[in-house]
Motif scaffolding. Sequence first.
Motif, PDB file in Angstrom:
ATOM      1  N   THR A   2       0.840  -1.202   0.000  1.00 33.15           N
ATOM      2  CA  THR A   2       0.000   0.000   0.000  1.00 33.15           C
ATOM      3  C   THR A   2       0.869   1.244   0.000  1.00 33.15           C
ATOM      4  O   THR A   2       0.578   2.215  -0.685  1.00 33.15           O
ATOM      5  N   VAL A   3       1.962   1.166   0.788  1.00 34.62           N
ATOM      6  CA  VAL A   3       2.857   2.327   0.869  1.00 34.62           C
ATOM      7  C   VAL A   3       3.380   2.648  -0.526  1.00 34.62           C
ATOM      8  O   VAL A   3       3.353   3.784  -0.981  1.00 34.62           O
ATOM      9  N   ALA A   6       0.693   4.110  -2.741  1.00 35.10           N
ATOM     10  CA  ALA A   6       0.391   5.487  -2.362  1.00 35.10           C
ATOM     11  C   ALA A   6       1.506   6.403  -2.844  1.00 35.10           C
ATOM     12  O   ALA A   6       1.263   7.510  -3.322  1.00 35.10           O
ATOM     13  N   GLY A  14       1.629  14.505  -8.182  1.00 38.96           N
ATOM     14  CA  GLY A  14       2.633  15.565  -8.178  1.00 38.96           C
ATOM     15  C   GLY A  14       2.967  15.992  -9.587  1.00 38.96           C
ATOM     16  O   GLY A  14       3.006  17.182  -9.899  1.00 38.96           O
ATOM     17  N   SER A  18       2.468  19.656 -11.420  1.00 40.48           N
ATOM     18  CA  SER A  18       3.517  20.483 -11.984  1.00 40.48           C
ATOM     19  C   SER A  18       3.320  20.683 -13.474  1.00 40.48           C
ATOM     20  O   SER A  18       3.743  21.678 -14.029  1.00 40.48           O
ATOM     21  N   GLN A 189       8.585  19.080 -16.538  1.00 42.16           N
ATOM     22  CA  GLN A 189       8.835  18.817 -15.123  1.00 42.16           C
ATOM     23  C   GLN A 189      10.322  18.783 -14.814  1.00 42.16           C
ATOM     24  O   GLN A 189      10.743  19.137 -13.724  1.00 42.16           O
TER      25      GLN A 189
ATOM     26  N   MET B  24       0.001   5.908   7.926  1.00 45.69           N
ATOM     27  CA  MET B  24       1.287   5.751   7.243  1.00 45.69           C
ATOM     28  C   MET B  24       1.094   5.210   5.834  1.00 45.69           C
ATOM     29  O   MET B  24       1.756   5.639   4.898  1.00 45.69           O
ATOM     30  N   SER B  25       0.153   4.279   5.751  1.00 46.85           N
ATOM     31  CA  SER B  25      -0.014   3.662   4.440  1.00 46.85           C
ATOM     32  C   SER B  25      -0.671   4.621   3.455  1.00 46.85           C
ATOM     33  O   SER B  25      -0.448   4.554   2.263  1.00 46.85           O
ATOM     34  N   LEU B  26      -1.487   5.544   3.994  1.00 47.22           N
ATOM     35  CA  LEU B  26      -2.164   6.471   3.086  1.00 47.22           C
ATOM     36  C   LEU B  26      -1.282   7.662   2.729  1.00 47.22           C
ATOM     37  O   LEU B  26      -1.260   8.116   1.609  1.00 47.22           O
ATOM     38  N   PRO B  28       2.451   8.398   2.885  1.00 44.44           N
ATOM     39  CA  PRO B  28       3.753   7.852   3.239  1.00 44.44           C
ATOM     40  C   PRO B  28       4.768   8.919   3.615  1.00 44.44           C
ATOM     41  O   PRO B  28       5.700   8.650   4.345  1.00 44.44           O
ATOM     42  N   GLN B  29       4.572  10.176   3.141  1.00 45.76           N
ATOM     43  CA  GLN B  29       5.623  11.161   3.385  1.00 45.76           C
ATOM     44  C   GLN B  29       5.572  11.742   4.789  1.00 45.76           C
ATOM     45  O   GLN B  29       6.398  12.528   5.165  1.00 45.76           O
ATOM     46  N   LYS B 108       8.155  18.636  -7.970  1.00 39.74           N
ATOM     47  CA  LYS B 108       7.386  17.483  -7.479  1.00 39.74           C
ATOM     48  C   LYS B 108       7.700  16.191  -8.230  1.00 39.74           C
ATOM     49  O   LYS B 108       6.822  15.357  -8.460  1.00 39.74           O
ATOM     50  N   THR B 111       8.808  13.088  -3.758  1.00 38.62           N
ATOM     51  CA  THR B 111       8.116  13.602  -2.570  1.00 38.62           C
ATOM     52  C   THR B 111       9.159  14.075  -1.564  1.00 38.62           C
ATOM     53  O   THR B 111      10.325  13.653  -1.633  1.00 38.62           O
ATOM     54  N   GLN B 114      10.982  11.237  -0.107  1.00 38.91           N
ATOM     55  CA  GLN B 114      11.973  10.624  -0.986  1.00 38.91           C
ATOM     56  C   GLN B 114      13.250  11.458  -1.024  1.00 38.91           C
ATOM     57  O   GLN B 114      14.355  10.912  -1.046  1.00 38.91           O
TER      58      GLN B 114
END
Lengths: 280, 127, 111
Positions: A2-3, A6, A14, A18, A189, B24-26, B28-29, B108, B111, B114
């Motif tokens: 899921t991480v 997402a 994003g 942009s 971008q 956290m899962s929704l 992540p940042q 962008k 994130t 990242q």
Amino acid sequence: MTVAMAAVLAVVVGSLISCAETRASEKKVSLTPGPEVEELEQSMSYEEYQKRYKEVFGTATEEMAEDGNPAELALDDGLDLVNAVAGSKGLSCASCHGKDGVKLKGIAATYPKYDPAIKGIATVALQINRCREGNMGAEPFKYESYDQLVITMYVKSLSNGVPIHVSIDGPARPFYDKGKVYYFKRQGQFNFSCAVCHVKYAGYMARTNLISNNKHHGDHWPAYRLKWGKTGSMQRRFRGCLKNMRAERPAFQSEIFRDLELYLTSIANGEPVQVPGLRM
Amino acid sequence: MSVKERNRPAVAATVFGTLAVLSMSLVPQVAQAADAARGRKVMTTKSLGNCAACHKFPNVESPGDIGPDLIESMESFGPEDRAAVRQWIWDAREFMPHTIMPPFGANKILTPQQVDDVVEYLYSLKR
Amino acid sequence: MPKGVGKIRIRLPKHIAKGEVIPVKALITHPMETGLRKNKKTGKIIPAFYINDVRVYYGGELVTHADWSIAVSANPFMTCYVKADKAAPLKVVWKDIKGSVYEKTVQIQPE
């Protein structure tokens, strides 16, 4: 899992945001040569670039050319189209331009050029379609279709060996300037411009790709490209580059692309036409 | 104290934990420590950082030579320069207006999380 | 490339001197499916479909024979060299693994 998903979603969103930003800012840029044209220095001379090319690719390109160019076989189809009657007026290209289009010899070396009838730059591809619509009463070719590519390729190949001499003065000047501004404009971008890679960093490696010098970018289109496995036009290549830059992609034969084609071809002024090209 | 009452904090902790995992899962940042391994993954993934296109750093095959070697670059940054390193990745135009380096944070492409991960990996090169 | 399977183009030099070694360039449209690719939407493997045998005849005589495999690109293009010492037909024959045979004959006419 899921991480990761997402994260991907976040990146996608994003990039969308942009993109929208880029589009908004593009409208503000006035297309006159001025402060937008970045002062960039050529990274290395063309001779140095050739040396670098040899180091990276060796004689692979020569060997490839020796085996022949698959696009050459399509030239005969282009020839057939030039002689074929089409449209409501019962004419073919050959009716005006001589059998096999012989009277077009050397003409393509002056293209793209300013055409007062459209108050803009006409490329060979655009000119063929205008001729078909206006003078022959025939359907224009769809850009990047097989027929459109082979007839453009054939007409251009009639000028093979003739040094390119496109005019960038007089009425063509403002369009040349627009093309140049576009070439140097940062966009997308990644905030790249055409010039930052192909002028400033030409001859450097982007991973395993050697960034090409722009001296010969204008002289060999339409070309057979191994990556595509088929023939394509210079403007298809523009769109490929713009996609990699994550920038907005104008349509085939749109005004800005024709101006850009004029600018790039003018860099190759003096080099002989060599159509169809063969590229990796 | 009854059994019921004693269990309450445990229940609360479980609920809170589930919420934390969910959030956290929704998003992540938010609220993750920077991680060098994740940073390296970002740097070598073509659709993310793709740093190897221009920079040389350990254990990548045929890196590009447009940008400097990252081990050499990191020599000029001390532990107190973390913000500067982050700014280079976030938007390098602040230091070099005509750089070819994409503004990874400002546009962008990555994130904030990242970018932090990448900074963490870059500092791991110093050891 | 022209669309469809088995469309053939053969190109010879415009002027051929007798006894000259000339390049014969031939192109055939063919998908050359390796059998290793998957359909992106359905996830099913696309069955193998490629040319595995190419022969060039000059005046009825076999001059070149090639065994092709999955490593050859789609719409394969080949060049071979022939010594043009007689006026005779040149025939190129492609066979694919489904048993289809594609062939085209051109006339070599040394001047």
